[in-house]
Scaffold this motif. Structure first.
Motif, PDB file in Angstrom:
ATOM      1  N   THR A 372       0.848  -1.196   0.000  1.00  0.00           N
ATOM      2  CA  THR A 372       0.000   0.000   0.000  1.00  0.00           C
ATOM      3  C   THR A 372       0.880   1.242   0.000  1.00  0.00           C
ATOM      4  O   THR A 372       1.581   1.513   0.964  1.00  0.00           O
ATOM      5  N   LEU A 373       0.802   1.942  -1.084  1.00  0.00           N
ATOM      6  CA  LEU A 373       1.716   3.067  -1.297  1.00  0.00           C
ATOM      7  C   LEU A 373       0.981   4.396  -1.338  1.00  0.00           C
ATOM      8  O   LEU A 373      -0.079   4.499  -1.939  1.00  0.00           O
ATOM      9  N   ASP A 374       1.550   5.403  -0.719  1.00  0.00           N
ATOM     10  CA  ASP A 374       1.058   6.776  -0.855  1.00  0.00           C
ATOM     11  C   ASP A 374       2.215   7.638  -1.330  1.00  0.00           C
ATOM     12  O   ASP A 374       3.318   7.513  -0.795  1.00  0.00           O
ATOM     13  N   GLY A 375       1.945   8.512  -2.226  1.00  0.00           N
ATOM     14  CA  GLY A 375       3.012   9.412  -2.652  1.00  0.00           C
ATOM     15  C   GLY A 375       2.433  10.679  -3.227  1.00  0.00           C
ATOM     16  O   GLY A 375       1.324  10.659  -3.766  1.00  0.00           O
ATOM     17  N   CYS A 376       3.161  11.771  -3.123  1.00  0.00           N
ATOM     18  CA  CYS A 376       2.686  13.017  -3.729  1.00  0.00           C
ATOM     19  C   CYS A 376       3.828  14.031  -3.743  1.00  0.00           C
ATOM     20  O   CYS A 376       4.817  13.864  -3.036  1.00  0.00           O
ATOM     21  N   PRO A 377       3.692  15.067  -4.541  1.00  0.00           N
ATOM     22  CA  PRO A 377       4.718  16.101  -4.526  1.00  0.00           C
ATOM     23  C   PRO A 377       4.721  16.812  -3.172  1.00  0.00           C
ATOM     24  O   PRO A 377       3.659  17.012  -2.572  1.00  0.00           O
ATOM     25  N   GLY A 378       5.888  17.154  -2.685  1.00  0.00           N
ATOM     26  CA  GLY A 378       5.996  17.847  -1.401  1.00  0.00           C
ATOM     27  C   GLY A 378       6.519  19.264  -1.582  1.00  0.00           C
ATOM     28  O   GLY A 378       6.298  19.898  -2.622  1.00  0.00           O
ATOM     29  N   LYS A 379       7.239  19.729  -0.566  1.00  0.00           N
ATOM     30  CA  LYS A 379       7.766  21.098  -0.544  1.00  0.00           C
ATOM     31  C   LYS A 379       8.742  21.348  -1.693  1.00  0.00           C
ATOM     32  O   LYS A 379       9.407  20.431  -2.155  1.00  0.00           O
ATOM     33  N   GLU A 380       8.851  22.598  -2.092  1.00  0.00           N
ATOM     34  CA  GLU A 380       9.834  22.930  -3.137  1.00  0.00           C
ATOM     35  C   GLU A 380      11.246  22.883  -2.581  1.00  0.00           C
ATOM     36  O   GLU A 380      11.471  23.182  -1.408  1.00  0.00           O
ATOM     37  N   TRP A 381      12.181  22.523  -3.413  1.00  0.00           N
ATOM     38  CA  TRP A 381      13.584  22.595  -3.017  1.00  0.00           C
ATOM     39  C   TRP A 381      14.000  24.063  -2.971  1.00  0.00           C
ATOM     40  O   TRP A 381      13.560  24.860  -3.811  1.00  0.00           O
ATOM     41  N   GLY A 382      14.828  24.402  -2.043  1.00  0.00           N
ATOM     42  CA  GLY A 382      15.339  25.778  -1.972  1.00  0.00           C
ATOM     43  C   GLY A 382      16.304  26.022  -3.125  1.00  0.00           C
ATOM     44  O   GLY A 382      16.876  25.077  -3.678  1.00  0.00           O
ATOM     45  N   PRO A 383      16.510  27.302  -3.481  1.00  0.00           N
ATOM     46  CA  PRO A 383      17.364  27.616  -4.630  1.00  0.00           C
ATOM     47  C   PRO A 383      18.794  27.090  -4.468  1.00  0.00           C
ATOM     48  O   PRO A 383      19.397  26.631  -5.436  1.00  0.00           O
ATOM     49  N   SER A 384      19.312  27.135  -3.230  1.00  0.00           N
ATOM     50  CA  SER A 384      20.691  26.659  -3.075  1.00  0.00           C
ATOM     51  C   SER A 384      20.744  25.337  -2.293  1.00  0.00           C
ATOM     52  O   SER A 384      21.796  24.922  -1.836  1.00  0.00           O
ATOM     53  N   GLU A 385      19.595  24.736  -2.164  1.00  0.00           N
ATOM     54  CA  GLU A 385      19.530  23.498  -1.377  1.00  0.00           C
ATOM     55  C   GLU A 385      20.044  22.307  -2.182  1.00  0.00           C
ATOM     56  O   GLU A 385      19.745  22.169  -3.367  1.00  0.00           O
ATOM     57  N   LYS A 386      20.819  21.470  -1.524  1.00  0.00           N
ATOM     58  CA  LYS A 386      21.285  20.238  -2.180  1.00  0.00           C
ATOM     59  C   LYS A 386      20.126  19.269  -2.276  1.00  0.00           C
ATOM     60  O   LYS A 386      19.458  19.001  -1.280  1.00  0.00           O
ATOM     61  N   ARG A 387      19.897  18.749  -3.448  1.00  0.00           N
ATOM     62  CA  ARG A 387      18.791  17.789  -3.600  1.00  0.00           C
ATOM     63  C   ARG A 387      19.293  16.396  -3.250  1.00  0.00           C
ATOM     64  O   ARG A 387      20.039  15.787  -4.012  1.00  0.00           O
ATOM     65  N   ILE A 388      18.893  15.946  -2.093  1.00  0.00           N
ATOM     66  CA  ILE A 388      19.366  14.636  -1.634  1.00  0.00           C
ATOM     67  C   ILE A 388      18.185  13.685  -1.489  1.00  0.00           C
ATOM     68  O   ILE A 388      17.187  14.001  -0.822  1.00  0.00           O
ATOM     69  N   ASN A 389      18.281  12.548  -2.125  1.00  0.00           N
ATOM     70  CA  ASN A 389      17.250  11.509  -1.993  1.00  0.00           C
ATOM     71  C   ASN A 389      17.495  10.741  -0.702  1.00  0.00           C
ATOM     72  O   ASN A 389      18.637  10.416  -0.385  1.00  0.00           O
ATOM     73  N   LYS A 390      16.425  10.460  -0.009  1.00  0.00           N
ATOM     74  CA  LYS A 390      16.546   9.646   1.200  1.00  0.00           C
ATOM     75  C   LYS A 390      15.428   8.617   1.192  1.00  0.00           C
ATOM     76  O   LYS A 390      14.253   8.982   1.096  1.00  0.00           O
ATOM     77  N   ILE A 391      15.822   7.382   1.290  1.00  0.00           N
ATOM     78  CA  ILE A 391      14.809   6.321   1.348  1.00  0.00           C
ATOM     79  C   ILE A 391      15.186   5.355   2.455  1.00  0.00           C
ATOM     80  O   ILE A 391      16.361   5.016   2.615  1.00  0.00           O
ATOM     81  N   VAL A 392      14.207   4.941   3.216  1.00  0.00           N
ATOM     82  CA  VAL A 392      14.442   3.911   4.235  1.00  0.00           C
ATOM     83  C   VAL A 392      13.513   2.732   3.951  1.00  0.00           C
ATOM     84  O   VAL A 392      12.313   2.919   3.742  1.00  0.00           O
ATOM     85  N   PHE A 393      14.091   1.551   3.902  1.00  0.00           N
ATOM     86  CA  PHE A 393      13.320   0.315   3.771  1.00  0.00           C
ATOM     87  C   PHE A 393      13.442  -0.450   5.078  1.00  0.00           C
ATOM     88  O   PHE A 393      14.539  -0.553   5.633  1.00  0.00           O
TER      89      PHE A 393
END
Ligand SMILES: Nc1nc2c(ncn2[C@@H]2O[C@H](COP(=O)(O)OP(=O)(O)OP(=O)(O)O)[C@@H](O)[C@H]2O)c(=O)[nH]1
Length: 412
Positions: A372-393
């Motif tokens: 059962t999965l839920d997903g949706c777009p979240g907050k915007e990334w900041g202009p100088s923010e590093k885009r880091i993926n984080k996943i926990v299984f």
């Protein structure tokens, strides 16, 4: 506001039959599909049917207009026999948190002891309602749903939060899946979090217990599924024992926050209002996970989790965290996740993630319980923010190498 509570009681084995949730009853939503239905369904559908159930409450059309989530939050308290669940419940019922609590108590055995223990601590016994549905064995899921819906229908104006105490031998998986997969229930009640009590003195023994094939270790499962873990009874053990138990727990569940306690005394916001299944809270949950997981981030593209591999135990249940810079192709990721769930849905207990996806200025957040999965777009990334993926299984027999490889294959 004074704390008041309702009290509901069920009888043996109430939540311990995962077989009741057949694969055919599960539903799996690819992320791209979920992203469009998510908030719409929970809130709008609620408004169209809530009036059947909820009287004297917020006008549903007003709620819909405000796009407010007015579902009742429910907390599941789990933990091995004698770990301190009833003690925590009493602490909740006697604390000043301003919430009126309805309790569903699952008694193991014929004699109802826990309810009188709880009742004796309750400040307003007249609010306690006993419900005895007889033996719930093998009708667990349906009866829990019925009980919760009845509670919402008949007493909705009398409480703000539901607390369910499971038996020490209950497997939390089926309970959680019930909240996620029952459409009617999920319109009216939302799972706020799973709180697991751990007996510092005896837990290691239970966690290390080797069970026959196909028999789950309940103590491990209770930790694996939890959002908050209370390492209770620390007055009975040495600091070194607390440390090794903490490390062991983190290996099983790298996502849950852990607090040390005596007699279940923790701040109420640690157990109520957790938002363990709220997509808009995932970011803070995954971040808070960083702080207690002592990640040893590697330089370079991908960083491994720091789950204390120096003292690995051979428990089949563990967690894998992927923390990585880079941008994902959401379609690739979606396909990968679908395949993963199809092949290993039973073994993947929980997933949470924050993704950086191509062609989007927003984070993509998702969470899953089995398939059962839920997903949706979240907050915007900041202009100088590093885009880091984080996943926990978190799951059984997780193949860390394959997970990392699968993830890498989705990077653009
Ligand atoms: N020393 C010590 N005793 C505790 C602590 N917390 C709870 N206890 C005691 O441990 C015993 C079991 O606590 P309960 O709260 O009944 O545990 P439970 O998980 O509800 O037990 P079951 O319903 O049998 O699964 C009780 O005698 C409690 O008073 C603690 O932090 N330290």
């Amino acid at each position: 506001m004074a704390t008041r509570q309702l009290f509901f009681k069920t009888t043996p084995q109430f939540l311990a039959h995962s077989s009741l949730i057949q694969p055919s009853n599960r539903f799996s939503y690819p992320l791209r599909i979920i992203s469009s239905f998510l908030y719409r369904d929970h809130y709008r559908n609620f408004s169209s049917t809530a009036s059947d159930y909820i009287t004297g409450e917020l006008n549903s059309s007003v709620a819909a207009a405000l796009n407010a989530d007015i579902r009742v939050p429910a907390t599941v308290i789990t933990g091995f026999l004698g770990s301190g669940k009833t003690t925590l419940l009493n602490h909740i019922l006697t604390s000043q948190h301003g919430k009126r609590i309805a309790v569903i108590e699952n008694e193991f055995g014929e004699v109802d002891i826990d309810s009188s223990l709880v009742a004796s601590h309750s400040s307003s016994n007249e609010e306690i309602v006993m419900v005895n549905n007889g033996c719930l064995c093998c009708t667990v899921r349906g009866d829990l749903v019925k009980l919760l819906l009845e509670l919402v229908k008949k007493k909705r104006d009398k409480f703000d939060h539901i607390v369910i105490e499971t038996t020490g031998l209950a497997k939390p998986g089926p309970v959680i899946e019930t909240f996620c997969s029952d459409e009617m229930l999920s319109r009216h009640v939302k799972l706020d979090g799973v709180v697991t009590l751990v007996d510092s003195k005896h837990a290691m023994k239970h966690l290390n217990e080797v069970k026959p094939r196909f028999v789950v270790n309940e103590a491990v499962e209770q930790i694996a599924y939890s959002d908050r873990i209370i390492l209770n009874k620390i007055d009975l053990v040495a600091d070194a024992d607390v440390e090794s138990l903490t490390n062991r727990i983190k290996h099983i569940n790298g996502m849950a926050q852990i607090k040390l306690a005596q007699y279940g005394i923790v701040d109420m916001d640690f157990v109520l209002g957790v938002g363990g299944y709220d997509l808009d809270r995932i970011e803070s949950e995954v971040h808070s996970n960083d702080s207690h997981c002592s990640h040893q981030h590697e330089s370079g593209h991908e960083q491994h989790d720091g789950h204390h591999h120096d003292h690995l135990h051979d428990s089949a249940v563990s967690s894998v965290s992927i923390v990585s810079e880079g941008t994902l192709d959401l379609d690739y990721f979606d396909d990968w996740l679908e395949r993963l769930i199809e092949e290993k849905g039973d073994d993947i207990y929980r997933m949470k993630g924050i993704l950086s996806v191509s062609d989007s200025e927003q984070r993509y957040v998702f969470q899953a319980v089995h398939s059962t999965l839920d997903g949706c777009p979240g907050k915007e990334w900041g202009p100088s923010e590093k885009r880091i993926n984080k996943i926990v299984f978190i799951g059984r027999n997780l193949d860390e190498t394959a997970l990392r490889k699968g993830f890498k294959g989705c990077l653009v």
